[in-house]
Design a protein around this motif. Structure first.
Motif, short mmCIF file in Angstrom:
data_model
loop_
_atom_site.label_atom_id
_atom_site.label_comp_id
_atom_site.label_asym_id
_atom_site.label_seq_id
_atom_site.Cartn_x
_atom_site.Cartn_y
_atom_site.Cartn_z
N GLN A 213 -70.33 -71.72 12.97
CA GLN A 213 -69.04 -72.02 12.74
C GLN A 213 -68.26 -70.65 13.30
O GLN A 213 -68.91 -69.67 12.82
CB GLN A 213 -68.32 -72.51 11.36
CG GLN A 213 -67.14 -72.55 10.89
CD GLN A 213 -66.80 -71.19 10.35
OE1 GLN A 213 -67.50 -70.67 9.67
NE2 GLN A 213 -65.56 -70.83 10.51
N ASP B 179 -61.68 -69.91 14.94
CA ASP B 179 -61.23 -71.19 15.14
C ASP B 179 -60.27 -71.83 13.96
O ASP B 179 -60.46 -71.36 12.76
CB ASP B 179 -62.30 -72.22 15.28
CG ASP B 179 -62.84 -72.05 16.55
OD1 ASP B 179 -62.48 -71.81 17.79
OD2 ASP B 179 -64.38 -72.36 16.71
N THR B 180 -59.36 -72.75 14.17
CA THR B 180 -58.44 -73.46 13.24
C THR B 180 -59.30 -74.72 12.72
O THR B 180 -59.49 -75.50 13.78
CB THR B 180 -57.24 -73.77 13.89
OG1 THR B 180 -56.73 -72.69 14.20
CG2 THR B 180 -56.36 -74.55 12.58
N SER C 87 -59.03 -77.75 19.36
CA SER C 87 -59.57 -76.89 20.56
C SER C 87 -60.33 -75.86 20.02
O SER C 87 -60.25 -75.35 18.70
CB SER C 87 -58.37 -76.27 21.38
OG SER C 87 -57.73 -75.47 20.66
N SER C 88 -61.17 -75.16 20.51
CA SER C 88 -62.07 -73.88 20.47
C SER C 88 -61.32 -72.74 20.67
O SER C 88 -60.47 -72.71 21.81
CB SER C 88 -63.21 -74.03 21.13
OG SER C 88 -64.08 -72.92 21.19
N SER C 89 -61.33 -71.67 19.99
CA SER C 89 -60.85 -70.40 20.14
C SER C 89 -61.71 -69.66 20.94
O SER C 89 -61.31 -68.41 21.50
CB SER C 89 -60.29 -69.70 18.90
OG SER C 89 -59.51 -70.34 18.19
N CYS C 90 -62.99 -69.88 21.13
CA CYS C 90 -64.11 -69.21 21.93
C CYS C 90 -64.12 -69.72 23.33
O CYS C 90 -64.65 -70.49 23.67
CB CYS C 90 -65.59 -69.68 21.16
SG CYS C 90 -66.87 -68.63 21.97
N THR D 73 -67.92 -81.45 16.14
CA THR D 73 -67.18 -80.71 14.80
C THR D 73 -67.99 -81.20 13.72
O THR D 73 -68.65 -82.12 13.68
CB THR D 73 -65.75 -80.97 14.89
OG1 THR D 73 -65.63 -82.15 14.47
CG2 THR D 73 -65.09 -80.54 16.05
N TRP E 230 -64.76 -77.95 11.75
CA TRP E 230 -65.04 -76.70 12.47
C TRP E 230 -65.86 -77.21 13.81
O TRP E 230 -66.87 -77.75 13.74
CB TRP E 230 -66.07 -75.85 11.72
CG TRP E 230 -65.41 -75.47 10.39
CD1 TRP E 230 -65.92 -75.47 9.32
CD2 TRP E 230 -64.33 -74.59 10.41
NE1 TRP E 230 -64.82 -74.78 8.31
CE2 TRP E 230 -64.23 -74.29 8.94
CE3 TRP E 230 -63.66 -73.61 11.46
CZ2 TRP E 230 -63.21 -73.19 8.39
CZ3 TRP E 230 -62.77 -72.74 10.91
CH2 TRP E 230 -62.60 -72.70 9.69
N PRO E 231 -65.36 -76.65 14.95
CA PRO E 231 -66.10 -76.84 15.97
C PRO E 231 -67.53 -75.89 15.97
O PRO E 231 -67.45 -74.82 15.34
CB PRO E 231 -65.22 -76.00 17.29
CG PRO E 231 -63.78 -76.12 16.58
CD PRO E 231 -64.10 -76.03 15.18
#
Length: 165
Positions: A69, A73-74, A79-82, A121, A125-126
């Motif tokens: 994780q 990320d939110t 969506s993914s922040s990565c 997820t 969490w992605p």
């Protein structure tokens, strides 16, 4: 002269290693060997399973590779922040609408990953792999930069640094 050639080769090797490093920045702490042992019931047909490790019981994929994780990320986001180099170092765990689970108790779902494909997820969490983990049982990504964490079967990040570094 031979000393200069050896020094040049060593410098070139270090430069190559730096260019192909698995962590997004140079602030990576050394990774510890993990004693993660995947469940014998894990198979490539199982999307997520559990394994016992020195960190505790963690979530792995069907082949025993740890999943992570990302704190940036939110949770429960869509969506993914990565992205970019991050996504190259931390590939998304591919998802499906009905993944097979073994021992995982958290809520499993999907988002659209940065590549446009479904990404699994857990507990909102992605999920990601770490390119530095080469085999089942590796957990070299645990705690990197204080933002990458393996998860419990309930989908909670294990944020304690048990690596000893």
């Amino acid at each position: 002269m031979t000393s200069r050639i050896a020094a040049s080769l060593a410098a070139a090797s270090l430069a190559l290693l730096a260019l192909t490093a698995c962590a997004p920045t140079n602030s990576e702490a050394p990774a510890a060997e993990s004693s993660t042992a995947p469940n014998t019931s894990a198979s490539s047909e199982v999307a997520l399973s559990t394994a016992d490790s020195s960190i505790g019981t963690i979530v792995v994929d069907g082949t025993g590779k740890a999943v992570y994780q990302f704190d940036n990320d939110t949770q429960n986001g869509d969506s993914s922040s990565c992205t970019g180099q991050c996504a190259a170092n931390w590939p998304a765990v591919p998802g499906s609408d009905a993944p097979k689970l073994d021992g995982v108790t958290g809520e499993v779902g999907t988002i659209t990953g940065v590549d446009g494909e479904p990404q699994l997820t857990l507990n909102g969490w992605p999920l990601y792999y770490y390119v530095g983990d080469n085999a089942a049982g590796d957990t070299y990504g645990q705690g990197l930069q204080g933002i990458w964490w393996v998860l419990t079967p309930a989908g909670k990040p294990i944020t304690s640094d048990t690596s000893g570094y």
